[in-house]
Design an enzyme around this catalytic site. Structure first.
Site, PDB file in Angstrom:
ATOM      1  N   LYS A  39      11.113  -3.118   2.369  1.00 48.82           N
ATOM      2  CA  LYS A  39      10.694  -2.069   1.208  1.00 48.82           C
ATOM      3  C   LYS A  39      11.876  -1.426   1.132  1.00 48.82           C
ATOM      4  O   LYS A  39      12.484  -0.640   1.978  1.00 48.82           O
ATOM      5  CB  LYS A  39       9.560  -1.193   1.958  1.00 48.82           C
ATOM      6  CG  LYS A  39       8.974  -0.187   0.694  1.00 48.82           C
ATOM      7  CD  LYS A  39       7.889   0.175   1.350  1.00 48.82           C
ATOM      8  CE  LYS A  39       6.990   1.459   0.471  1.00 48.82           C
ATOM      9  NZ  LYS A  39       5.963   2.093   0.775  1.00 48.82           N
ATOM     10  N   ASP A  57      -4.240  -1.154  -5.236  1.00 53.85           N
ATOM     11  CA  ASP A  57      -3.085  -1.862  -4.901  1.00 53.85           C
ATOM     12  C   ASP A  57      -2.539  -1.515  -3.850  1.00 53.85           C
ATOM     13  O   ASP A  57      -1.864  -2.005  -2.816  1.00 53.85           O
ATOM     14  CB  ASP A  57      -1.873  -1.991  -5.937  1.00 53.85           C
ATOM     15  CG  ASP A  57      -1.752  -0.588  -6.260  1.00 53.85           C
ATOM     16  OD1 ASP A  57      -2.624   0.064  -6.493  1.00 53.85           O
ATOM     17  OD2 ASP A  57      -0.424   0.020  -6.284  1.00 53.85           O
ATOM     18  N   ASN A  58      -3.276  -0.585  -2.910  1.00 51.73           N
ATOM     19  CA  ASN A  58      -2.890  -0.211  -1.690  1.00 51.73           C
ATOM     20  C   ASN A  58      -3.931  -0.175  -0.678  1.00 51.73           C
ATOM     21  O   ASN A  58      -3.671   0.495   0.401  1.00 51.73           O
ATOM     22  CB  ASN A  58      -2.445   1.410  -1.636  1.00 51.73           C
ATOM     23  CG  ASN A  58      -1.153   1.506  -2.514  1.00 51.73           C
ATOM     24  OD1 ASN A  58      -0.528   0.804  -2.521  1.00 51.73           O
ATOM     25  ND2 ASN A  58      -0.838   2.904  -3.105  1.00 51.73           N
ATOM     26  N   ARG A  65      -3.368  -7.580  -0.970  1.00 49.36           N
ATOM     27  CA  ARG A  65      -4.221  -6.567  -1.392  1.00 49.36           C
ATOM     28  C   ARG A  65      -5.374  -6.714  -2.397  1.00 49.36           C
ATOM     29  O   ARG A  65      -5.280  -7.951  -2.788  1.00 49.36           O
ATOM     30  CB  ARG A  65      -3.101  -5.544  -2.010  1.00 49.36           C
ATOM     31  CG  ARG A  65      -1.890  -5.028  -1.227  1.00 49.36           C
ATOM     32  CD  ARG A  65      -0.583  -5.349  -2.330  1.00 49.36           C
ATOM     33  NE  ARG A  65       0.589  -4.994  -1.551  1.00 49.36           N
ATOM     34  CZ  ARG A  65       1.225  -3.930  -0.975  1.00 49.36           C
ATOM     35  NH1 ARG A  65       0.520  -2.936  -1.621  1.00 49.36           N
ATOM     36  NH2 ARG A  65       2.300  -3.872  -0.525  1.00 49.36           N
ATOM     37  N   ARG A 125       8.489  -3.971   7.113  1.00 51.26           N
ATOM     38  CA  ARG A 125       7.385  -4.034   7.299  1.00 51.26           C
ATOM     39  C   ARG A 125       6.709  -5.415   7.930  1.00 51.26           C
ATOM     40  O   ARG A 125       7.448  -6.334   7.639  1.00 51.26           O
ATOM     41  CB  ARG A 125       6.283  -3.628   6.377  1.00 51.26           C
ATOM     42  CG  ARG A 125       6.892  -2.370   5.838  1.00 51.26           C
ATOM     43  CD  ARG A 125       5.822  -1.641   4.619  1.00 51.26           C
ATOM     44  NE  ARG A 125       5.498  -2.279   3.709  1.00 51.26           N
ATOM     45  CZ  ARG A 125       4.838  -1.965   2.525  1.00 51.26           C
ATOM     46  NH1 ARG A 125       4.492  -0.680   2.776  1.00 51.26           N
ATOM     47  NH2 ARG A 125       4.692  -2.759   1.646  1.00 51.26           N
TER      48      ARG A 125
END
Ligand code: AMP
Ligand code: MG
Length: 521
Positions: free
Chosen positions: A125, A273-274, A202, A195
């Site tokens: 990320k 989206d999270n 998602r 990550r």
């Protein structure tokens, strides 16, 4: 370099990709991912890494200290088998359909399979622009990367379902950010987090093809997700399989939210989206931890107006998000009834998990109906008296049931005046609780053990993370490393580490980064 990492990149092998490569900004149709390379950085340097997460991948301290590690997890080099790409997804942001979003600064390196046969996706990320970066730069700053790295691993140790974090690497480059969107942009140090999760899919990955009418693509993604990530459902007939899958997503989401409520975590940006299809806490942005108990609190200044994502609202938002996912899946189902039934199932699962929280947090044998109102009454009092949630529940385990008093809770109060006005009702509540516990006849030691296993002593309080950030920005990572060590055993009192369990100091009450965070990261 000799790593044991073995790759088997099913997502990009089995699902349609974008024919164009590279980071030109574009709408990507009829494809679920785009090939894009991380953009190299000037001077990657490992600030911290997680031995627990490394162990999942079969990596050890020698690997983390080797120069290839900083190069690979800073985005400057690929290991054999890595095939970088960004995923294409959409999402509802703050209640509105936002269209294509996608991995704007996250780049998946591939799926590694460890010696136990477990599959882990690795994702950088902050690794540079992708086709989904829209107007942004694809980078991340140290403060937000450190917060994500720290909290991912802390949540794991707290027993909350979460994506993991392997490494925090500084880039040696500056990133321009306007933290409070007030025209005072400044250069901040850049960083990259690696990550790790079994899947980064998602809700929004399903919503985008559905919104575009790409039903076949949607169906392929659903079938792939079930086959790869929910193999226990694979043997069911098609229709039953898809319904069972959505029900399980509802269940896992309910369990995750109940954990957040148990430990006092506020996600801050619960856009679709999270939300992870595996029910993992994902995308640590302007998240926060409850210090003084307040169901209306949100750390996210971008959400300050409507407070859509406030602490006490998270279960309702999760339900709304699942309803958007159900809508997206509708074209694959013959009728809506089973989806509606699954959404109802979410409500039941959440209430069951919430009752289990009450049982465990109060140290009861089981949660009777009256206990739910006992807990609600307590929450009302904690709010009115401005009481630290973590300290209060931890101290409750030590309450003398024969002689309930406020003395064990003194460290939990933020405002002496509010403590004084709440004294009588709080004492009355403690007496009511003590009577309830006496009637339960659970062995006192057993009760204490159960409570201490549900009520953490140490959580990554917002101001603690900020102190680690301030030190790290000044070149000292010892604060971060000590904090990581404390958070490795959040349910065990650690002599000498009392300061980490103390209530938020007054200086942190209204300080940026401690109580207020923006989406700028
Ligand atoms: P978030 O709400 O932070 O999860 O981000 C929403 C969307 O914005 C996602 O598509 C992100 O990839 C994208 N995004 C956020 N920050 C950046 C950035 N610095 N560069 C590119 N894309 C970004
Ligand atoms: Mg996101």
């Amino acid at each position: 370099m000799n790593t044991s990492l073995r790759f088997d990149n099913r997502f990009i092998t089995e699902l349609p990709g974008d024919p164009e490569e590279g980071s030109r900004i574009r709408q990507v149709r009829a494809a679920l991912w785009s090939r894009v390379m991380p953009t190299p950085v000037a001077a990657p340097s490992v600030l911290a890494w997680s031995p627990e997460c490394a162990a999942l991948l079969g990596l050890n301290a020698a690997d983390a200290e080797a120069s290839w590690f900083a190069d690979v997890f800073g985005g400057n080099r690929l290991l054999p088998g890595m095939q970088p790409y960004a995923a294409n997804y959409g999402g509802h942001q703050f209640g509105n359909w936002a269209g294509q979003l996608g991995d704007g600064r996250a780049i998946l390196l591939g799926e590694t399979v460890n010696a136990q046969g477990e599959r882990w996706e690795l994702q950088l990320k902050g690794a540079g622009p992708t086709p989904y970066s829209r107007s942004a730069d694809g980078r991340a700053v140290l403060r937000s990367s450190l917060r994500e790295f720290l909290c991912s691993e802390a949540m794991h140790h707290l027993g909350v379902p979460t994506t993991r974090a392997l490494s925090l690497v500084t880039t040696g480059e500056g990133v321009l950010r306007d933290m409070f969107y007030d025209g005072r942009a400044r250069q901040e140090p850049g960083a990259i987090v690696c990550r790790v999760a079994p899947s980064f899919i998602r809700f929004g990955n399903f919503e985008l093809p559905a919104a575009r009418g790409e039903v076949e693509l949607l169906q392929r993604l659903v079938d792939f997700t079930i086959a790869r990530d929910f193999p226990q459902l694979a043997a069911l007939p098609e229709k039953a399989r898809r319904i069972a899958w959505f029900r399980e997503v509802c269940e896992r989401t309910a369990v995750m939210i109940a954990h957040w409520m148990r430990v006092g975590f506020v996600h801050g940006v619960m856009n679709t989206d999270n939300l992870s299809i595996l029910g993992l806490t994902i995308d640590y942005g302007p998240y926060g931890w409850i210090d003084d108990f307040d169901p209306d609190w949100t750390p996210n200044t971008t959400d300050a107006g409507g407070r859509r994502y406030r602490f006490g609202h998270q279960a309702r938002v999760a339900h709304w998000n699942l309803a958007q996912l159900a809508n997206a899946l509708l074209p694959l189902m013959q009728d809506a009834a089973p989806l509606e039934e699954a959404l109802q199932h979410f409500v039941q699962c959440f209430f069951a998990a919430d009752r289990a929280n009450t049982t465990a947090k109060l140290g009861l044998r089981a949660c009777e109906t009256a206990d739910e109102s006992l807990m609600q009454a307590l929450y009302g009092l904690l709010h009115a008296a401005e009481t630290d949630m973590t300290i209060f529940f931890r101290a409750l385990a030590g309450l003398d049931i024969e002689a309930p008093a406020l003395a064990p809770f003194e460290a939990a109060f933020y405002d002496p005046a509010k403590r004084t006005t709440s004294e009588a009702p709080l004492l009355a509540w403690l007496q009511r609780y003590a009577a309830r516990v006496r009637e339960d006849a659970l062995d006192p030691a057993e009760r204490r053990t159960r409570m201490q296993a549900a009520n953490p002593c140490y959580v990554p309080r917002n101001y603690l993370a900020q102190q680690a950030i301030d030190s790290a920005e000044a070149g000292d990572t010892s604060t971060l490393h000590t904090l990581m060590e404390v958070l490795r055993h959040p349910y065990t009192e650690q002599p000498g580490r009392e300061a980490f369990a103390a209530r938020r100091p007054e200086w942190a009450r209204n300080r940026a980064g401690c109580s207020m965070l923006s989406c700028s990261s």
